[in-house]
Design an enzyme around this catalytic site. Structure first.
Site, PDB file in Angstrom:
ATOM      1  N   ASN A  41       0.840  -1.208   0.000  1.00 63.83           N
ATOM      2  CA  ASN A  41       0.000   0.000   0.000  1.00 63.83           C
ATOM      3  C   ASN A  41       0.871   1.253   0.000  1.00 63.83           C
ATOM      4  O   ASN A  41       1.845   1.332   0.750  1.00 63.83           O
ATOM      5  CB  ASN A  41      -0.867  -0.027   1.270  1.00 63.83           C
ATOM      6  CG  ASN A  41      -1.989   1.000   1.281  1.00 63.83           C
ATOM      7  OD1 ASN A  41      -2.807   1.031   0.353  1.00 63.83           O
ATOM      8  ND2 ASN A  41      -2.047   1.819   2.321  1.00 63.83           N
ATOM      9  N   HIS A  90      -4.800   9.818  -1.843  1.00 65.62           N
ATOM     10  CA  HIS A  90      -5.062  11.092  -1.154  1.00 65.62           C
ATOM     11  C   HIS A  90      -4.759  12.195  -2.163  1.00 65.62           C
ATOM     12  O   HIS A  90      -3.608  12.566  -2.359  1.00 65.62           O
ATOM     13  CB  HIS A  90      -4.165  11.236   0.077  1.00 65.62           C
ATOM     14  CG  HIS A  90      -4.418  10.215   1.139  1.00 65.62           C
ATOM     15  ND1 HIS A  90      -5.577  10.197   1.873  1.00 65.62           N
ATOM     16  CD2 HIS A  90      -3.670   9.184   1.596  1.00 65.62           C
ATOM     17  CE1 HIS A  90      -5.530   9.205   2.744  1.00 65.62           C
ATOM     18  NE2 HIS A  90      -4.383   8.563   2.592  1.00 65.62           N
ATOM     19  N   GLU A  96      -7.524   4.547   0.437  1.00 66.79           N
ATOM     20  CA  GLU A  96      -7.639   5.659   1.394  1.00 66.79           C
ATOM     21  C   GLU A  96      -8.119   6.927   0.700  1.00 66.79           C
ATOM     22  O   GLU A  96      -7.631   8.034   0.960  1.00 66.79           O
ATOM     23  CB  GLU A  96      -6.288   5.922   2.083  1.00 66.79           C
ATOM     24  CG  GLU A  96      -5.697   4.693   2.752  1.00 66.79           C
ATOM     25  CD  GLU A  96      -4.398   4.950   3.503  1.00 66.79           C
ATOM     26  OE1 GLU A  96      -4.070   6.126   3.761  1.00 66.79           O
ATOM     27  OE2 GLU A  96      -3.718   3.970   3.840  1.00 66.79           O
ATOM     28  N   ASP A 129      -9.410  10.245  -0.566  1.00 72.01           N
ATOM     29  CA  ASP A 129     -10.009  11.544  -0.234  1.00 72.01           C
ATOM     30  C   ASP A 129      -9.529  12.539  -1.285  1.00 72.01           C
ATOM     31  O   ASP A 129      -8.453  12.373  -1.855  1.00 72.01           O
ATOM     32  CB  ASP A 129      -9.748  12.011   1.202  1.00 72.01           C
ATOM     33  CG  ASP A 129      -8.301  11.957   1.643  1.00 72.01           C
ATOM     34  OD1 ASP A 129      -7.397  12.050   0.792  1.00 72.01           O
ATOM     35  OD2 ASP A 129      -8.055  11.854   2.859  1.00 72.01           O
TER      36      ASP A 129
HETATM   37  C1  XIL Z   1      -3.601   8.713   9.342  1.00 70.05           C
HETATM   38  C2  XIL Z   1      -4.809   8.775  10.240  1.00 70.05           C
HETATM   39  O1  XIL Z   1      -5.922   9.108   9.454  1.00 70.05           O
HETATM   40  C3  XIL Z   1      -4.593   9.793  11.334  1.00 70.05           C
HETATM   41  O2  XIL Z   1      -5.637   9.741  12.293  1.00 70.05           O
HETATM   42  C4  XIL Z   1      -3.259   9.551  12.039  1.00 70.05           C
HETATM   43  O3  XIL Z   1      -3.009  10.610  12.950  1.00 70.05           O
HETATM   44  C5  XIL Z   1      -2.113   9.473  11.042  1.00 70.05           C
HETATM   45  O4  XIL Z   1      -2.419   8.474  10.092  1.00 70.05           O
HETATM   46  N1  XIL Z   1      -1.508   7.039   5.001  1.00 70.05           N
HETATM   47  C6  XIL Z   1      -1.893   5.943   5.737  1.00 70.05           C
HETATM   48  C7  XIL Z   1      -2.805   6.112   6.890  1.00 70.05           C
HETATM   49  O5  XIL Z   1      -1.554   4.817   5.368  1.00 70.05           O
HETATM   50  O6  XIL Z   1      -2.536   5.194   7.921  1.00 70.05           O
HETATM   51  C8  XIL Z   1      -2.764   7.515   7.439  1.00 70.05           C
HETATM   52  O7  XIL Z   1      -3.764   7.631   8.441  1.00 70.05           O
HETATM   53  C9  XIL Z   1      -2.932   8.521   6.331  1.00 70.05           C
HETATM   54  C10 XIL Z   1      -1.846   8.415   5.307  1.00 70.05           C
END
Ligand code: XIL
Length: 302
Positions: free
Chosen positions: A169, A206, A235, A237
């Site tokens: 990932n 992201h 993930e 957004d």
């Molecule tokens: C983020 C969480 O959303 C937050 O609450 C935490 O403080 C930090 O981590 N990549 C990832 C996730 O793989 O685990 C991260 O999640 C965001 C970026």
């Protein structure tokens, strides 16, 4: 059906969400989560610092809150994440060499064993490549134990839970022209050619101004799929608002639907106010839990 999970299920896909255990008593939050999604990722509760706060003393209480909520509501669970340079417990941050390698493998084995049979896909290794040009590995204490730390983690995870799909990932791996994307691609190709157990690649996705959605995303997904792995959007957004944001969500959905091996999409939170991002409105529901234009565009694209 007029929910994300029902619409995704029509093509055999899932639609997931990251949940925080501390919000499971918020009924607006859980009502949306239960209605719209059929896959759950623990936003933090299954990470290394949460599950092994002291060496060899495992704590699954928070992870179990997520897993139990998911199970009780008929959801599947993505495990996140077994080995990562970030959110390591303090004891691990100070380790190196063989001691760290063994501690990492023990962690992978113990956590994957505890959750054996209950996890749809594990993010076995998270974010092991560097940003920018060159396609190098990210420097980290785990990387300094040797290049083979990633495949060692995958082998340990497979041995512990043969039924879980094992994913690599990362973020900034969505644009096909980026060196980081190509470096991960070469690693996955190498793993497949040598029989290292890998089943899927997670694209965090992201998206913001610096790491914008690019229309070659579909090429990225299909190119990885051609290596013989499943691809998952893990993930999602998208920074922005209104129709422009809605259109980008629709583009992402359309790209996944165009690739048969793209089996699911997870958004990284429920409402904008639940987002890990300290600014902006990157999710599908507003702070009050109302559906945004981005929601409607996503549903219509599915
Ligand atoms: C983020 C969480 O959303 C937050 O609450 C935490 O403080 C930090 O981590 N990549 C990832 C996730 O793989 O685990 C991260 O999640 C965001 C970026």
């Amino acid at each position: 059906g007029a929910t994300l999970q029902a619409a995704a299920a029509r093509t055999g896909r899932y639609f997931g969400v990251a949940l925080a255990a501390g919000k499971l008593n918020d009924s607006t939050y859980t009502t949306i989560a239960n209605r719209e999604f059929n896959m759950v990722t623990a936003e933090n509760e299954m990470k290394m610092d949460a599950t092994e706060p002291n060496q060899n003393q495992f704590n699954f209480s928070q992870g179990d809150r997520i897993l139990n909520w998911a199970t009780q509501n008929g959801k599947q669970v993505r495990g996140h994440a077994l080995a990562w340079h970030s959110q390591q417990p303090g004891w691990m941050q100070n380790m190196s060499g063989t001691q760290l390698r063994n501690a990492m493998l023990n962690h992978v084995t113990r956590v994957a064993t505890y959750y054996k049979g209950k996890i749809h896909s594990w993010d076995v290794v998270n974010e092991a490549f560097a940003d920018g040009n060159g396609g190098a590995r990210r420097d980290s204490n785990l990387q300094r134990t040797g290049d083979d730390w990633i495949e060692a983690a995958f082998r340990a995870a497979r041995a512990a839970d043969p039924g879980a799909k094992l994913c690599y990932n990362d973020y900034n791996t969505d644009n096909w022209t980026w060196d980081k994307t190509q470096a991960v691609y070469r690693m996955v190709r190498d793993f497949k050619s040598r029989g290292v157990p890998i089943d899927c690649v997670g694209f965090q996705s992201h998206f913001n101004a610096q790491s914008a959605y690019n229309s070659n995303y579909r090429t990225t997904l299909s190119s990885f799929a051609a290596l013989g792995v499943e691809v998952q959007i893990t993930e999602l957004d998208i920074e922005g608002s209104g129709q422009q944001q809605a259109q980008t969500y629709a583009n992402v959905v359309n790209d996944c639907l165009a690739v048969p091996a793209c089996k699911g999409i997870t958004v990284w939170g429920v409402r904008d106010s639940d987002s890990w991002r300290s600014y902006g409105t990157p999710l599908l529901f507003d702070n009050s839990g109302n559906k945004k234009e981005a929601y409607t565009a996503t549903l219509n694209a599915l």
